[in-house]
Design a protein around this motif. Sequence first.
Motif, PDB file in Angstrom:
ATOM      1  N   ALA A 173       0.834  -1.203   0.000  1.00 43.83           N
ATOM      2  CA  ALA A 173       0.000   0.000   0.000  1.00 43.83           C
ATOM      3  C   ALA A 173       0.869   1.253   0.000  1.00 43.83           C
ATOM      4  O   ALA A 173       0.576   2.238  -0.696  1.00 43.83           O
ATOM      5  CB  ALA A 173      -0.925  -0.009   1.222  1.00 43.83           C
ATOM      6  N   PHE A 174       1.952   1.215   0.783  1.00 44.07           N
ATOM      7  CA  PHE A 174       2.890   2.334   0.846  1.00 44.07           C
ATOM      8  C   PHE A 174       3.535   2.565  -0.519  1.00 44.07           C
ATOM      9  O   PHE A 174       3.659   3.710  -0.986  1.00 44.07           O
ATOM     10  CB  PHE A 174       3.962   2.039   1.899  1.00 44.07           C
ATOM     11  N   ALA A 175       3.951   1.495  -1.185  1.00 44.07           N
ATOM     12  CA  ALA A 175       4.594   1.601  -2.503  1.00 44.07           C
ATOM     13  C   ALA A 175       3.641   2.196  -3.528  1.00 44.07           C
ATOM     14  O   ALA A 175       4.048   3.005  -4.375  1.00 44.07           O
ATOM     15  CB  ALA A 175       5.072   0.225  -2.960  1.00 44.07           C
ATOM     16  N   ASN A 176       2.378   1.806  -3.455  1.00 38.01           N
ATOM     17  CA  ASN A 176       1.384   2.348  -4.374  1.00 38.01           C
ATOM     18  C   ASN A 176       1.184   3.839  -4.134  1.00 38.01           C
ATOM     19  O   ASN A 176       1.130   4.638  -5.079  1.00 38.01           O
ATOM     20  CB  ASN A 176       0.059   1.601  -4.200  1.00 38.01           C
ATOM     21  N   LYS A 177       1.120   4.220  -2.870  1.00 38.68           N
ATOM     22  CA  LYS A 177       0.936   5.634  -2.522  1.00 38.68           C
ATOM     23  C   LYS A 177       2.129   6.474  -2.945  1.00 38.68           C
ATOM     24  O   LYS A 177       1.977   7.602  -3.428  1.00 38.68           O
ATOM     25  CB  LYS A 177       0.709   5.773  -1.011  1.00 38.68           C
ATOM     26  N   HIS A 213       8.395   1.504  -7.753  1.00 34.19           N
ATOM     27  CA  HIS A 213       8.396   0.421  -8.729  1.00 34.19           C
ATOM     28  C   HIS A 213       9.507  -0.568  -8.390  1.00 34.19           C
ATOM     29  O   HIS A 213      10.599  -0.164  -7.978  1.00 34.19           O
ATOM     30  CB  HIS A 213       8.597   0.965 -10.141  1.00 34.19           C
ATOM     31  N   GLY A 214       9.208  -1.849  -8.575  1.00 35.65           N
ATOM     32  CA  GLY A 214      10.243  -2.833  -8.302  1.00 35.65           C
ATOM     33  C   GLY A 214       9.705  -4.242  -8.249  1.00 35.65           C
ATOM     34  O   GLY A 214       8.668  -4.570  -8.851  1.00 35.65           O
ATOM     35  N   ASN A 255       5.363  -7.948  -8.616  1.00 35.17           N
ATOM     36  CA  ASN A 255       5.746  -6.729  -9.323  1.00 35.17           C
ATOM     37  C   ASN A 255       4.885  -5.568  -8.851  1.00 35.17           C
ATOM     38  O   ASN A 255       3.695  -5.725  -8.577  1.00 35.17           O
ATOM     39  CB  ASN A 255       5.555  -6.912 -10.839  1.00 35.17           C
ATOM     40  N   PHE A 256       5.483  -4.408  -8.758  1.00 33.99           N
ATOM     41  CA  PHE A 256       4.715  -3.224  -8.368  1.00 33.99           C
ATOM     42  C   PHE A 256       5.298  -1.986  -9.031  1.00 33.99           C
ATOM     43  O   PHE A 256       6.364  -2.026  -9.624  1.00 33.99           O
ATOM     44  CB  PHE A 256       4.687  -3.059  -6.848  1.00 33.99           C
TER      45      PHE A 256
END
Length: 256
Positions: A235-239, A243-244, A255-256
């Motif tokens: 959720a933090f990465a999306n906010k 990417h990684g 993947n994000f």
Amino acid sequence: MNDANENYQIKTVTIASMAMPFTIQTVSYPNRPYPYEITKQAIQYLQTYLDQIDQDFSPFKNNSLVSRFQNNQLLPSEFTDQFQEVLGLTTVFRDLTEGAFDPYFDNHYDPTGLVKGWAIQHGFEYFLKPLLQQDSIVAIALNDAGDMQLNTKENNPFQWHVGIENPADPQSIIREITIQNGAIATSGFSKRGQHIKRISPDDSLTQATIIANELIVADVMATTAIAMERQKFEAFANKQNLHGLLITNTSQQINF
């Protein structure tokens, strides 16, 4: 490398600092004069810079700025611009990650988790990236144990191909990333054991790779991914628009 990269030559130089090897790679046209002396001087400047960072920021040197700060011996008037920058960045990232990135170890200030990426990024920008102004050099990279800053000359088709280690089998590559400019950092437990303090009992992530424009961000966020609970990090990465690639203890790739 792919066919688009076949018309180049790559030169590799390794230097040692901070008790670690740093690898410099330059990519150039083979039919144009290579700037040996200019490149040699740039690498010498980089070596001096990294040694100075090690002297000032190593928690293992009794007279370093960090050690003196830990022991309440460093006066505010002795804070260098670099020390103030690092102190500020560690505070910003600690707050941003809600403590998942923590510059304190056993209640002592220790910015080691940020300093390496910060030093690579700045050393690259100060001393290596200017080499792209040379006619024969088309790309350059600075790498330490998979944490790297890379750059390719504008309008040049060269691409870097970076292999991501499989944490379950360090001799194999689990993913290849193609990149022209930016930074890649990987954190996990495959090489150095439990060196990251988790703030959650969730231990499902074993490795995190972050791709960003700046290595400071990539390095800190890779550490954050391992320290933070998995779903919370996703959720933090999306906010944060990160990417990684995440690898779980069942070898699942996210993947994000």
